[in-house]
Design an enzyme around this catalytic site. Sequence first.
Site, PDB file in Angstrom:
ATOM      1  N   HIS A  59      40.588  86.761  63.764  1.00 45.58           N
ATOM      2  CA  HIS A  59      40.250  85.848  62.670  1.00 45.58           C
ATOM      3  C   HIS A  59      40.729  84.428  63.009  1.00 45.58           C
ATOM      4  O   HIS A  59      39.993  83.450  62.851  1.00 45.58           O
ATOM      5  CB  HIS A  59      40.916  86.349  61.379  1.00 45.58           C
ATOM      6  CG  HIS A  59      40.879  85.378  60.232  1.00 45.58           C
ATOM      7  ND1 HIS A  59      39.995  85.491  59.190  1.00 45.58           N
ATOM      8  CD2 HIS A  59      41.628  84.266  59.971  1.00 45.58           C
ATOM      9  CE1 HIS A  59      40.197  84.480  58.332  1.00 45.58           C
ATOM     10  NE2 HIS A  59      41.182  83.733  58.786  1.00 45.58           N
ATOM     11  N   GLU A  60      41.962  84.333  63.490  1.00 47.18           N
ATOM     12  CA  GLU A  60      42.538  83.005  63.784  1.00 47.18           C
ATOM     13  C   GLU A  60      41.806  82.324  64.941  1.00 47.18           C
ATOM     14  O   GLU A  60      41.532  81.130  64.901  1.00 47.18           O
ATOM     15  CB  GLU A  60      44.039  83.130  64.096  1.00 47.18           C
ATOM     16  CG  GLU A  60      44.879  83.604  62.925  1.00 47.18           C
ATOM     17  CD  GLU A  60      44.658  82.793  61.659  1.00 47.18           C
ATOM     18  OE1 GLU A  60      44.263  81.614  61.746  1.00 47.18           O
ATOM     19  OE2 GLU A  60      44.880  83.329  60.567  1.00 47.18           O
ATOM     20  N   HIS A  74      38.633  80.738  63.819  1.00 40.55           N
ATOM     21  CA  HIS A  74      38.789  79.414  63.208  1.00 40.55           C
ATOM     22  C   HIS A  74      38.714  78.327  64.284  1.00 40.55           C
ATOM     23  O   HIS A  74      38.102  77.287  64.097  1.00 40.55           O
ATOM     24  CB  HIS A  74      40.143  79.296  62.500  1.00 40.55           C
ATOM     25  CG  HIS A  74      40.136  79.796  61.088  1.00 40.55           C
ATOM     26  ND1 HIS A  74      39.185  79.415  60.162  1.00 40.55           N
ATOM     27  CD2 HIS A  74      40.971  80.635  60.432  1.00 40.55           C
ATOM     28  CE1 HIS A  74      39.446  80.008  58.999  1.00 40.55           C
ATOM     29  NE2 HIS A  74      40.518  80.758  59.138  1.00 40.55           N
ATOM     30  N   GLU A  83      36.700  80.591  55.503  1.00 39.78           N
ATOM     31  CA  GLU A  83      37.488  81.828  55.583  1.00 39.78           C
ATOM     32  C   GLU A  83      36.568  83.045  55.725  1.00 39.78           C
ATOM     33  O   GLU A  83      36.809  83.928  56.547  1.00 39.78           O
ATOM     34  CB  GLU A  83      38.374  82.017  54.335  1.00 39.78           C
ATOM     35  CG  GLU A  83      39.622  81.172  54.298  1.00 39.78           C
ATOM     36  CD  GLU A  83      40.503  81.315  55.529  1.00 39.78           C
ATOM     37  OE1 GLU A  83      40.816  82.436  55.953  1.00 39.78           O
ATOM     38  OE2 GLU A  83      40.892  80.274  56.084  1.00 39.78           O
TER      39      GLU A  83
END
Length: 292
Positions: free
Chosen positions: A133-134, A137, A205
Amino acid sequence: MHSHNGLKTAALLGLLTAMILAVGYWLGGSGGLVIAVLISLVMNGVSYFFSDKLALRSMHAQPVSEAEFPQLYQMVRELSQQAGQPMPRLYVSPTMQPNAFATGRNPQHAAVAVTEGITRILDYRELRAVIGHELSHVYNRDILISSVAGALAGIITMLANLAWFLPIGGGDDEDGVNPLAMLMMLILGPLAASIIQMAISRSREFQADASGAQLTNDPLALASALKKIHLGVQQLPLPAEGQLASSAHLMIDNPLRGGGIASLFSTHPPMEERVRRLEAMAANSGPIQYMR
């Protein structure tokens, strides 16, 4: 990688830009408009280039070596290689609240940080899903997008403040301007800009959840990690003050207290909705379909 969320982000950024043009036009093309734009761009330019340092400092994150956190390095290296991207710098924050964030303006200047708390409550698969997920980003250029949104919202707020001091003229109209319209712009302009800015964060997100789950090919691990993190964050909220408040939108879950009306100003979508989308993603066996 472009999905519904990418379009939504573009539309919201367009809306912010349109608001600036409308307010600027209404102010009668005064020099104040140019000044507001320049000040806001400079402020946001600085925060864009130093975004990694500010966020890492606010969480007291320290760089860690491979010898200290071999598993963390292993999963980050494996996922970066899979994505064909450079290895980011890795940091650990001594905070007991479980959280994680990525920062840096592009994959070449990226840093991924996890808190000590998160390494204690997640298993290998869950932590790997959070790293996915990070990294998403970073790959989706979310720091750039949130910096642009911040700059635009900042310009609108600054213009509203300037409107107090500028003699506003509606062209030939001798009566000046409608005081009600003036008040609406001064109060609702910045408010609307903030809400749109938050909506952009929320759609980023969802996008990082989807891209991250695709990168790790494990949406259920991310759903399970998010549930654990959310519970841990509620048990150990961080004080909403100083630098931390300005970095809160970078975290995988909002680290600050707040509910009710505060959720309108939340930079994160509701956790139940994020988990629901990830579970739906896992249920769509075969090639992963993006949610509506």
